[in-house]
Design an enzyme around this catalytic site. Structure first.
Site, PDB file in Angstrom:
ATOM      1  N   ASP A 256       0.831  -1.208   0.000  1.00  0.00           N
ATOM      2  CA  ASP A 256       0.000   0.000   0.000  1.00  0.00           C
ATOM      3  C   ASP A 256       0.870   1.264   0.000  1.00  0.00           C
ATOM      4  O   ASP A 256       1.984   1.254   0.516  1.00  0.00           O
ATOM      5  CB  ASP A 256      -0.920  -0.029   1.231  1.00  0.00           C
ATOM      6  CG  ASP A 256      -2.118   0.900   1.079  1.00  0.00           C
ATOM      7  OD1 ASP A 256      -2.331   1.430  -0.029  1.00  0.00           O
ATOM      8  OD2 ASP A 256      -2.835   1.092   2.081  1.00  0.00           O
TER       9      ASP A 256
ATOM     10  N   HIS B 188       2.416   3.643  -8.988  1.00  0.00           N
ATOM     11  CA  HIS B 188       2.149   2.229  -9.283  1.00  0.00           C
ATOM     12  C   HIS B 188       3.307   1.612 -10.078  1.00  0.00           C
ATOM     13  O   HIS B 188       3.666   0.457  -9.878  1.00  0.00           O
ATOM     14  CB  HIS B 188       0.849   2.083 -10.082  1.00  0.00           C
ATOM     15  CG  HIS B 188      -0.373   2.465  -9.294  1.00  0.00           C
ATOM     16  ND1 HIS B 188      -0.565   2.081  -7.986  1.00  0.00           N
ATOM     17  CD2 HIS B 188      -1.472   3.199  -9.618  1.00  0.00           C
ATOM     18  CE1 HIS B 188      -1.720   2.555  -7.545  1.00  0.00           C
ATOM     19  NE2 HIS B 188      -2.290   3.251  -8.510  1.00  0.00           N
TER      20      HIS B 188
ATOM     21  N   LEU C 112      10.796 -20.583  -4.810  1.00  0.00           N
ATOM     22  CA  LEU C 112       9.842 -19.697  -4.142  1.00  0.00           C
ATOM     23  C   LEU C 112       8.522 -19.767  -4.901  1.00  0.00           C
ATOM     24  O   LEU C 112       8.519 -19.835  -6.131  1.00  0.00           O
ATOM     25  CB  LEU C 112      10.382 -18.256  -4.187  1.00  0.00           C
ATOM     26  CG  LEU C 112       9.461 -17.152  -3.658  1.00  0.00           C
ATOM     27  CD1 LEU C 112       9.497 -17.111  -2.131  1.00  0.00           C
ATOM     28  CD2 LEU C 112       9.865 -15.781  -4.189  1.00  0.00           C
TER      29      LEU C 112
HETATM   30  C1  IPE Z   1      -5.459  -2.725  -0.283  1.00  0.00           C
HETATM   31  O1  IPE Z   1      -5.108  -1.388  -0.412  1.00  0.00           O
HETATM   32  C2  IPE Z   1      -5.374  -3.433  -1.606  1.00  0.00           C
HETATM   33  C3  IPE Z   1      -4.058  -3.489  -2.216  1.00  0.00           C
HETATM   34  C4  IPE Z   1      -2.930  -3.093  -1.707  1.00  0.00           C
HETATM   35  C5  IPE Z   1      -4.035  -4.097  -3.521  1.00  0.00           C
HETATM   36  P1  IPE Z   1      -6.191  -0.233  -0.624  1.00  0.00           P
HETATM   37  O2  IPE Z   1      -5.445   1.045  -0.572  1.00  0.00           O
HETATM   38  O3  IPE Z   1      -6.993  -0.498  -1.834  1.00  0.00           O
HETATM   39  O4  IPE Z   1      -7.115  -0.445   0.652  1.00  0.00           O
HETATM   40  P2  IPE Z   1      -7.964   0.572   1.489  1.00  0.00           P
HETATM   41  O5  IPE Z   1      -8.871   1.249   0.500  1.00  0.00           O
HETATM   42  O6  IPE Z   1      -6.988   1.517   2.100  1.00  0.00           O
HETATM   43  O7  IPE Z   1      -8.675  -0.255   2.501  1.00  0.00           O
HETATM   44  C1  IPE Z   2      -1.534   0.366  -3.409  1.00  0.00           C
HETATM   45  O1  IPE Z   2      -1.350   1.738  -3.421  1.00  0.00           O
HETATM   46  C2  IPE Z   2      -1.707  -0.202  -4.789  1.00  0.00           C
HETATM   47  C3  IPE Z   2      -3.071  -0.626  -5.120  1.00  0.00           C
HETATM   48  C4  IPE Z   2      -4.083  -0.627  -4.302  1.00  0.00           C
HETATM   49  C5  IPE Z   2      -3.291  -1.093  -6.475  1.00  0.00           C
HETATM   50  P1  IPE Z   2      -2.569   2.741  -3.384  1.00  0.00           P
HETATM   51  O2  IPE Z   2      -2.988   3.035  -4.794  1.00  0.00           O
HETATM   52  O3  IPE Z   2      -3.646   2.256  -2.507  1.00  0.00           O
HETATM   53  O4  IPE Z   2      -1.876   4.032  -2.769  1.00  0.00           O
HETATM   54  P2  IPE Z   2      -2.457   5.008  -1.681  1.00  0.00           P
HETATM   55  O5  IPE Z   2      -2.970   4.187  -0.559  1.00  0.00           O
HETATM   56  O6  IPE Z   2      -3.550   5.777  -2.351  1.00  0.00           O
HETATM   57  O7  IPE Z   2      -1.298   5.858  -1.300  1.00  0.00           O
HETATM   58 MG    MG Z   3      -4.095   2.469  -0.536  1.00  0.00          MG
END
Ligand code: IPE
Ligand code: IPE
Ligand code: MG
Length: 235
Positions: A15, A32, A126
């Site tokens: 995240d 990303h 792995l």
């Molecule tokens: C969880 O992160 C999903 C992934 C890392 C793929 P999100 O950023 O989507 O989750 P929430 O919205 O903070 O719960």
């Molecule tokens: C995690 O990063 C990646 C995915 C959920 C695909 P986020 O896109 O949730 O990044 P933040 O949480 O907005 O910083």
């Molecule tokens: Mg996020």
């Protein structure tokens, strides 16, 4: 390889890509891209630490609700990543698995992931399990439906439904429960990830944003895990 490491399986909620980019005045998709680049570094580091299973939350069922532009950018990045990194995956003897509602993905991605699963199925160093279009409640729901169908068809008696029956009906049926869960970016929630499988997993939350998460921090977490006293963990 570290022989003192009793950790077999690490699950990660990757995240913070969006915030990483925002801090630099860049679009979320740039974060990303950096996040995807970090996957290969961390996969390599896992292999060196002797961890046998790595499960990465790459895209949740809820993530389909993001803007069309962001979803499209993520899917294109996935296509690019699978094409570009597969050689490295094979060279590192990594077996690829995908868990999630695959039918939600576009047909070309579905085809690609089955092809890569098939080509890498005999790799042993792995197992890299990618949670894609994954939601744990949906996974449990589909397991319940499958077991109900089996019961109605007479393939299983209701009194014989066990924990194992449930485990064997989940997407993760071939892999052990995680020993460690890591969530980056400072959020302290599970976000519909591996709800059944995390029952006795040790949880680690770090403020580091996913593109900055590195081998040093990973090694430190594994070391902390090896010093913790665990209860009821499945080996
Ligand atoms: C969880 O992160 C999903 C992934 C890392 C793929 P999100 O950023 O989507 O989750 P929430 O919205 O903070 O719960
Ligand atoms: C995690 O990063 C990646 C995915 C959920 C695909 P986020 O896109 O949730 O990044 P933040 O949480 O907005 O910083
Ligand atoms: Mg996020």
């Amino acid at each position: 390889m570290n022989e003192n490491n009793s950790c077999k399986h690490i699950a990660i909620i990757m995240d913070g890509n969006g915030r990483w980019a925002k801090k630099r005045g860049m679009p979320r998709t740039f974060g990303h891209k950096k996040g995807a680049e970090n996957v290969i570094n961390i996969t390599r580091a896992m292999k060196e630490s002797g961890v046998k299973y790595l499960t990465l939350y790459a895209f949740s069922t809820e993530n389909w609700k993001r803007t069309e532009d962001e979803v499209m950018a993520l899917m294109n990045l996935l296509r690019e990543y699978l094409d570009k990194e597969f050689k490295e995956i094979m060279e590192n003897d990594v077996r690829l698995l995908f868990i999630g509602e695959k039918e939600m993905l576009s047909p070309d991605i579905q085809e690609k992931i089955s092809e890569l699963e098939e080509k890498s199925k005999n790799n042993k160093s792995l197992t890299l399990c990618v949670a894609l279009s994954y939601g744990s409640r949906q996974e449990i729901l589909s397991a319940v439906k499958k077991i109900a169908r089996d019961a109605i068809n007479g393939d299983i008696k209701i009194d014989n439904i066990s924990m194992e029956t449930i485990e064997q009906s989940l997407y993760t049926k071939d892999i052990p429960d995680p020993d460690i869960l890591i969530r980056t970016s400072g959020e302290q929630r599970i976000s519909n990830y591996l709800l059944w499988q995390l029952a006795y997993t040790e949880l680690f939350f770090t403020n580091t944003l996913w593109p900055d998460f590195n081998k040093e921090e990973l090694t430190d977490i594994i070391q902390q895990f090896n010093n913790r006293e665990r209860r009821y963990g499945k080996n």
